[in-house]
Design a protein around this motif. Structure first.
Motif, PDB file in Angstrom:
ATOM      1  N   GLY A 175      34.318  44.301  44.169  1.00  0.00           N
ATOM      2  CA  GLY A 175      33.699  43.509  44.841  1.00  0.00           C
ATOM      3  C   GLY A 175      33.816  43.627  45.721  1.00  0.00           C
ATOM      4  O   GLY A 175      34.869  43.080  46.412  1.00  0.00           O
ATOM      5  N   GLY A 177      32.672  43.140  49.628  1.00  0.00           N
ATOM      6  CA  GLY A 177      32.263  42.336  50.140  1.00  0.00           C
ATOM      7  C   GLY A 177      33.378  41.856  50.818  1.00  0.00           C
ATOM      8  O   GLY A 177      33.895  42.215  51.689  1.00  0.00           O
ATOM      9  N   ASN A 198      33.141  48.802  43.505  1.00  0.00           N
ATOM     10  CA  ASN A 198      32.175  48.648  44.350  1.00  0.00           C
ATOM     11  C   ASN A 198      30.811  49.236  43.746  1.00  0.00           C
ATOM     12  O   ASN A 198      30.575  50.277  43.497  1.00  0.00           O
ATOM     13  N   GLU A 205      23.100  50.690  48.513  1.00  0.00           N
ATOM     14  CA  GLU A 205      24.697  50.208  48.632  1.00  0.00           C
ATOM     15  C   GLU A 205      25.013  51.570  48.125  1.00  0.00           C
ATOM     16  O   GLU A 205      25.746  51.576  47.130  1.00  0.00           O
ATOM     17  N   SER A 253      26.620  39.191  35.021  1.00  0.00           N
ATOM     18  CA  SER A 253      26.583  40.466  34.508  1.00  0.00           C
ATOM     19  C   SER A 253      27.448  41.847  34.735  1.00  0.00           C
ATOM     20  O   SER A 253      27.443  42.257  33.914  1.00  0.00           O
ATOM     21  N   VAL A 254      28.419  41.494  36.007  1.00  0.00           N
ATOM     22  CA  VAL A 254      29.978  42.622  35.791  1.00  0.00           C
ATOM     23  C   VAL A 254      30.408  42.191  34.450  1.00  0.00           C
ATOM     24  O   VAL A 254      31.212  43.134  33.600  1.00  0.00           O
ATOM     25  N   ALA A 271      37.299  35.211  41.234  1.00  0.00           N
ATOM     26  CA  ALA A 271      37.840  34.235  42.803  1.00  0.00           C
ATOM     27  C   ALA A 271      36.531  34.365  43.263  1.00  0.00           C
ATOM     28  O   ALA A 271      36.921  33.995  44.705  1.00  0.00           O
ATOM     29  N   ASN A 273      32.754  32.123  44.614  1.00  0.00           N
ATOM     30  CA  ASN A 273      32.785  30.243  43.959  1.00  0.00           C
ATOM     31  C   ASN A 273      31.899  30.383  42.752  1.00  0.00           C
ATOM     32  O   ASN A 273      30.831  29.640  43.139  1.00  0.00           O
ATOM     33  N   VAL A 298      39.351  30.098  45.894  1.00  0.00           N
ATOM     34  CA  VAL A 298      39.712  31.179  46.877  1.00  0.00           C
ATOM     35  C   VAL A 298      39.450  30.220  48.199  1.00  0.00           C
ATOM     36  O   VAL A 298      38.059  29.910  48.579  1.00  0.00           O
ATOM     37  N   GLY A 301      37.808  31.339  53.661  1.00  0.00           N
ATOM     38  CA  GLY A 301      37.273  32.604  54.494  1.00  0.00           C
ATOM     39  C   GLY A 301      37.724  33.549  54.761  1.00  0.00           C
ATOM     40  O   GLY A 301      38.667  34.125  54.071  1.00  0.00           O
ATOM     41  N   GLU A 302      37.095  34.524  55.338  1.00  0.00           N
ATOM     42  CA  GLU A 302      37.101  36.099  56.246  1.00  0.00           C
ATOM     43  C   GLU A 302      38.837  35.946  56.321  1.00  0.00           C
ATOM     44  O   GLU A 302      39.536  36.843  55.669  1.00  0.00           O
TER      45      GLU A 302
END
Ligand code: NDP
Length: 639
Positions: A175, A177, A198, A205, A253-254, A271, A273, A298, A301-302
């Protein structure tokens, strides 16, 4: 097979003349494991062909690769072995990996064609004809993974660089993102070897992992895969896999995709939410298969993900110990330099604590928003004055959320305040509402947090609000606000902030008691002093306050009582005056009601109990009898 899992096969690959043999020999010596020269496993015919400058065909290579694979399978040393093998094409590498269950580390040596040619021309005993070099470069498909080393330095330096890479702790991230990319870079900064994956959705994607690796090539080489099976096969056992995907069904799903490919001892770190109950379910499902799971909150934010978040891992303590050095190295640091990351507790407690963190965040954001709104529209302060007021407050409050709010108040777009161009309809994605659900489950009064969630819900009703604002005249003169209220607003803000935190920590405490999680409130406050969104001077002070008085509600904490007493009149006045003037102050009002209820010996609940007993025969406890015994009254007859 179990005992083979510690074996790692290091294959030093690359075109002829790049320096495979000397590097591999030196590496094997340093690692104290056997060395095998792949070229020596060529058939006499292949060697003859190469000497004559005839390129080998795939057919020629087949028996050779099989021989290398057989040798790999017969490696006796418990730590594995080092091989050389040009392995120029992906399918040769895949062939080798398919022939064995052992884990591979590919060490890809590279150099320019010109440099290799001049090296080969000056070399002596090598059977390879320099004219074949072009065909080698034509065949070469550099691997997207592995340790990439340019051999423009001495063999000793190359070996040192390889050893440094080999020694790094290893993790795979699924992932890429906003958060996944930030964490990957943060880990690379902290000497962690990160492999990335990813999902691919054709036309939507594509090449996310490849592009991420390419974009960062200048500083780090991220091994990347667009095939989940290859990604997992590449990671050394026991594997550490961090999921940074959208919370909810995507996580399941992952997990269902990776599960058939996992082995006992592997670890999944979620990690995102995730809801703590989902985490609990996943932990027990995976435990049955001896796969570890860490539900890890975690925050930050970014920017936090990239430079140091606050990290809240819960679940398997054994698994935490295994990855603690990775997680603690990337976390923000507290004032003493310790990582803002700690093992939270069993089951879904890590995600539970992250959920409440976000609940407190909801409360504090609403408090700042309504204070701004009151100052601007009911106290008629200019934007500059409000920004200056918040800055002044923040000299002592040191709240991250207040700090960013000052920035927000200063941002203009084409001369206009950007805030005025932002629609006043806020969303709530989950964690705030989940805190309220948990509060209902554990019987906790979550007034400010729930009110903040509801304030977002009502803000979302923009069309209904617009119609209602036309039907009800909010402009007619109301009670005037007294001059000194601006001074009192600071005291009110401080106390509402304390109450909002008291409420959040009370939920954590009650859930901890109920589930025997044994959560340490002081330690939780400590990891929230930096990196996370609700860091503040108040949080800093809570570390010691919870240490002094770990089990009690914050409003009962002796060191907070005086501060609370000093601010209570300010809070009451601000709340009542603001509302009398027509200004909605949902979180402030909620904090007032919570405070008044919480500090009341006598509440109105005896009337509630009487009503319940009257119409529903629910029974009640009596003030003149010991607690825990329940009585009934036949209200219509017992006069
Ligand atoms: P992004 O939307 O930026 O990225 C989401 C990632 O999840 C992408 O890599 C996406 O892949 C992947 N994904 C989505 N659905 C699926 C699926 N069905 N199968 C596989 N992969 C999927 O989100 P963020 O990085 O912001 O957030 C990731 C997690 O971190 C979330 O749980 C979020 O709540 C949490 N978080 C976010 C914070 C923030 O400030 N942004 C802060 C703290 C936690 P693709 O690119 O292919 O769509």
């Amino acid at each position: 097979m179990q005992e083979d899992r510690g074996k790692r096969i290091y294959i030093v690959m690359g075109v002829a003349g790049v320096g495979k043999t000397s590097t591999a020999k030196g590496l094997a010596e340093k690692l104290q494991i056997p060395f095998y020269e792949g070229d020596e496993m060529h058939s006499v015919e292949n060697i003859e062909k190469m000497k004559n400058g005839t390129p080998l065909t795939d057919e020629d290579r087949k028996a050779w690769l099989q021989k290398i694979a057989d040798t790999i399978n017969n490696v006796q040393h418990k730590n594995g072995a080092v091989f050389t093998c040009s392995a120029l094409k992906e399918r040769y590498r895949e062939f080798l990996m398919d022939q064995t269950q052992l884990s591979f580390e590919w060490i890809y040596l590279y150099e320019t064609k010109e440099a290799i040619r001049s090296r080969m021309q000056s070399g002596k005993d090598h059977f390879f004809n320099p004219e074949l070099l072009q065909s080698q470069f034509d065949t070469l498909e550099p691997p997207a993974y592995g340790i990439h080393i340019r051999t423009d330095k001495t063999p000793a330096e190359c070996i040192d660089s390889i050893l440094k890479e080999i020694k790094k702790p290893k993790i795979g991230i699924i992932g890429l993102g906003v958060m996944g990319q930030g964490l990957a870079l943060n880990m690379a900064d902290n000497n962690v070897s990160v492999t990335v994956y990813n999902r691919e959705i054709k036309g939507v994607e594509e090449d996310i992992a490849k592009n991420f690796s390419d974009e960062n090539k200048e500083f780090y080489y991220f091994s990347w895969f667009k095939d989940l099976e290859k990604f997992l096969r590449y990671l050394p056992w026991p594997r550490n896999i961090l999921l940074m995907v959208k919370a909810g069904p995507a996580v399941d799903s992952v997990i269902s995709e990776v599960l058939p490919l996992l082995q006992e001892g592997d670890l999944i770190i979620d990690a995102g939410n995730s809801h703590y109950l989902d985490t609990q379910r996943r932990i027990s499902e995976l435990e049955e298969k001896d796969i570890h799971y860490l539900g890890t909150g975690v925050s930050g934010g970014e920017e936090g993900a990239r430079n140091g978040p606050s990290i809240m891992p819960g679940g398997s303590q054994e698994a935490y110990t295994r990855v603690s050095s990775i997680l603690e190295s990337i976390a923000a640091k507290d004032k003493n330099g310790d990582a803002c990351c700690t093992y939270i507790g069993r089951e879904g407690s890590g995600h539970f604590v992250k959920m409440v963190h976000n609940g407190i965040e909801y409360g504090e954001m609403q408090l700042i928003a309504e204070s701004y709104h009151f100052l601007r529209f009911y106290m008629n302060l200019s934007i500059e004055e409000i920004a200056a007021t918040f800055s002044k407050w923040n000299e002592s409050l040191d709240s991250y959320l207040l700090e960013i709010s000052v920035d927000i108040l200063q941002r203009r777009e084409n001369g206009e305040l950007l805030l005025d161009l932002i629609l006043d309809a806020a969303g709530q994605k989950g964690t705030g509402g989940w805190s309220t659900e948990a509060a209902l489950k554990y019987g906790v009064a979550l007034d400010t947090i729930t009110t903040a969630v509801m304030a977002r819900n009502i803000s979302g009703e923009k069309e209904l609000r617009t119609r209602a604002s036309e039907l009800y005249d909010n402009k007619k003169p109301r009670n005037k606000i007294s001059e000194d209220i601006k001074e009192k607003l600071f005291g009110a803000f401080k106390l509402v902030q304390i109450i909002n935190h008291a409420i959040g920590f009370d939920l954590i405490y009650k859930a901890s008691e109920e589930n025997n999680w044994n959560l340490d409130l002081s330690e939780i406050s400590r990891i929230w002093t930096n990196g996370c969104i609700i860091r503040s001077a108040l949080m800093e002070s809570l570390v010691e306050r919870f240490k002094e008085n770990p089990e009690k509600h914050l409003l009962l904490n002796p060191n907070l009582i005086q501060e609370t007493e000093t601010c209570r009149e300010d809070m009451l006045e601000v709340g009542t005056q603001a509302m009398a003037a027509g200004c909605p102050m949902p979180v402030t009002a909620s904090a007032i009601n919570y405070f008044l209820n919480f500090t009341s010996y006598q509440t109105s609940a005896n009337m509630i109990q009487a009503q319940r007993d009257y119409f529903g025969a629910h029974s009640y406890e009596r003030t003149d009898k010991p607690r825990g015994k329940f009585y009934r009254t036949h209200w219509k007859m017992d006069n």
